[in-house]
Write an enzyme that holds these catalytic residues in place. Structure first.
Site, PDB file in Angstrom:
ATOM      1  N   HIS A   1      -9.120   5.003   4.261  1.00  0.00           N
ATOM      2  CA  HIS A   1     -10.005   5.941   4.969  1.00  0.00           C
ATOM      3  C   HIS A   1     -11.347   6.133   4.266  1.00  0.00           C
ATOM      4  O   HIS A   1     -12.036   7.135   4.504  1.00  0.00           O
ATOM      5  CB  HIS A   1      -9.323   7.317   5.152  1.00  0.00           C
ATOM      6  CG  HIS A   1      -8.148   7.291   6.060  1.00  0.00           C
ATOM      7  ND1 HIS A   1      -7.652   8.417   6.686  1.00  0.00           N
ATOM      8  CD2 HIS A   1      -7.341   6.273   6.465  1.00  0.00           C
ATOM      9  CE1 HIS A   1      -6.598   8.096   7.426  1.00  0.00           C
ATOM     10  NE2 HIS A   1      -6.401   6.796   7.295  1.00  0.00           N
TER      11      HIS A   1
ATOM     12  N   HIS B   1       1.900   4.471  10.104  1.00  0.00           N
ATOM     13  CA  HIS B   1       2.229   5.564  11.035  1.00  0.00           C
ATOM     14  C   HIS B   1       2.488   5.052  12.451  1.00  0.00           C
ATOM     15  O   HIS B   1       2.448   5.831  13.418  1.00  0.00           O
ATOM     16  CB  HIS B   1       1.102   6.596  11.056  1.00  0.00           C
ATOM     17  CG  HIS B   1       0.959   7.362   9.771  1.00  0.00           C
ATOM     18  ND1 HIS B   1       1.902   8.264   9.326  1.00  0.00           N
ATOM     19  CD2 HIS B   1      -0.017   7.350   8.833  1.00  0.00           C
ATOM     20  CE1 HIS B   1       1.518   8.781   8.169  1.00  0.00           C
ATOM     21  NE2 HIS B   1       0.352   8.238   7.850  1.00  0.00           N
TER      22      HIS B   1
ATOM     23  N   ASP C   1      -9.636   3.236  10.684  1.00  0.00           N
ATOM     24  CA  ASP C   1      -8.642   4.235  11.100  1.00  0.00           C
ATOM     25  C   ASP C   1      -9.260   5.419  11.840  1.00  0.00           C
ATOM     26  O   ASP C   1     -10.077   6.148  11.286  1.00  0.00           O
ATOM     27  CB  ASP C   1      -7.908   4.780   9.878  1.00  0.00           C
ATOM     28  CG  ASP C   1      -7.291   3.705   9.011  1.00  0.00           C
ATOM     29  OD1 ASP C   1      -6.067   3.717   8.839  1.00  0.00           O
ATOM     30  OD2 ASP C   1      -8.039   2.850   8.473  1.00  0.00           O
TER      31      ASP C   1
END
Length: 267
Positions: free
Chosen positions: A180, A68, A8
């Site tokens: 993450h 997202h 990411d």
């Protein structure tokens, strides 16, 4: 084949290190294909056409997204026309964009890239395991495709691990994103599929999963929001996974993490 997957990308710090390092890594590692997760690239929330183009200009071949995917208002129209941009395939039928795409490398090899989103602690989308099975029925590894890459974008490590074993022997690699944080479990599964639970992020690790520390700390300690989350802008680390496949079978010969720059221990 050698395929690099960058985890990411969070905000400008993450974008900058990807754009800087991908051209170098393509040469140094003799890469055939580069995939990037870009779902947090636009100030931490979604992606834009301009950012997509900056990644392509740097040598990225395909961009996958996640929860997202649709945060930027103009992305839906663009997504419909960019075959290199991939959102989770288990969104309901009729959702703009595509969840999988096939590509040819410069050496003439075929690669299928697909992404599924987990449903544990996340949006209740269609079953990701059934969605992946449906795509894999369109062509076999070692026959139609020389390399099949699966991104599982999920919160629960158990769901990611289950996807790895579900696909074992049918795809080249399954790599997770969304947390993450890079995990230390890169391995080849019993039937030959490369696996890592989470690739980590490309961003500033002196942060809370890529965001400036103050607002997350306020919400954890005082339980009251004080403003918006903003991406940390310090020195970034590029976190990626390098997969090398066997040309005869399409299965993984090796899988290893790559960490460059920033505050993490380098690989």
């Amino acid at each position: 084949m050698k395929v690099l997957y960058c985890g990411d990308v969070v905000g400008r710090a993450g974008r900058d290190i990807v754009i800087e390092k991908v051209p170098e890594l393509r040469k140094e590692l003799d890469l055939d294909f580069v995939v990037v997760n870009g779902e947090n690239a636009a100030s931490g929330f979604g992606i834009t056409e301009k950012i997509c183009q900056s990644f392509y200009d740097a040598g990225v071949d395909s961009i996958v997204l996640g929860n997202h995917a649709f945060d930027q208002k103009d992305i839906m129209g663009y997504m419909a026309n960019d075959v290199r941009l991939i959102r989770p395939l288990n969104y309901p039928e009729g959702t703009p964009g595509r969840g999988a795409a096939a590509f040819k490398t410069k050496k003439g090899k075929s690669i299928l890239v697909l992404q599924a989103m987990g449903t544990v602690f996340m949006d209740p989308l269609d079953n990701p395991f059934h969605a992946v099975d449906k795509i894999l029925q369109t062509g076999r590894l070692g026959s139609k495709y020389d390399f099949i890459f699966v991104d599982i974008h999920a919160e629960a490590t158990s769901e990611k691990m289950a996807m790895g074993f579900h696909c074992d022997g049918r795809v080249t690699a399954v790599v997770g994103t969304h947390q993450h944080t890079p995990t230390a479990d890169a391995m080849i599964l019993p039937q030959g599929t490369g696996y890592q639970t989470d690739a980590g992020m490309c961003g500033d690790y002196h942060s809370v999963i890529g965001m400036e520390k103050e607002e997350p700390l306020r919400r954890f300690t005082k339980k009251i929001p004080g403003g918006r989350f903003s991406p940390a802008l310090g020195e970034a680390t590029l976190c990626a996974v390098l997969i090398e496949s066997d040309d005869a079978t399409g299965l993984a010969k090796s899988i290893r993490p790559i960490r460059i720059g920033g505050h993490l221990i380098q690989t």
